[in-house]
Design a protein around this motif. Structure first.
Motif: not given
Length: 102
Positions: A38, A41-43, A45-46, A50, A54, A58
């Motif tokens: 997770a 994926w966040l790293r 996508s954004i 970051f 967050m 998360t």
């Protein structure tokens, strides 16, 4: 008359709880993997937005959700696998309105 639960027997209960602890240890590893995926994926996508907040939110949300699901399902497996479910007294056993598939 109340039927004795198989979990009242020390040997049966120690085997059942050892299996539950083994399941929870395995799910802790799975939970850690889910958190890492997770966060990756966040790293991805954004990017630069970051923040540490967050990461904490998360990790706590994903990790605790996976562990809570594992704990509850593990207790269901413990109850069913040890024979504890069959030891209950069914208050609706003789109720003609209840559909029993026996």
């Amino acid at each position: 008359m109340v039927k004795p639960s198989p979990l009242d027997d020390r040997t049966t209960s120690s085997v059942a709880w050892a299996r539950y602890r083994r399941l929870m240890k395995g799910m802790a590893i799975v939970s850690f993997g889910a958190v890492v995926l997770a966060l990756a994926w966040l790293r991805y996508s954004i990017g630069d937005q970051f923040s540490i907040h967050m990461v904490i939110a998360t990790a706590a949300g994903v990790g605790l959700s996976v562990m809570l699901g594992a704990a509850l399902m593990g207790l269901v497996f413990l109850s069913s696998g040890s024979g504890h479910d069959e030891a209950i007294e069914d208050p609706f056993e003789n109720d003609p309105d209840m559909n029993h598939d026996r």
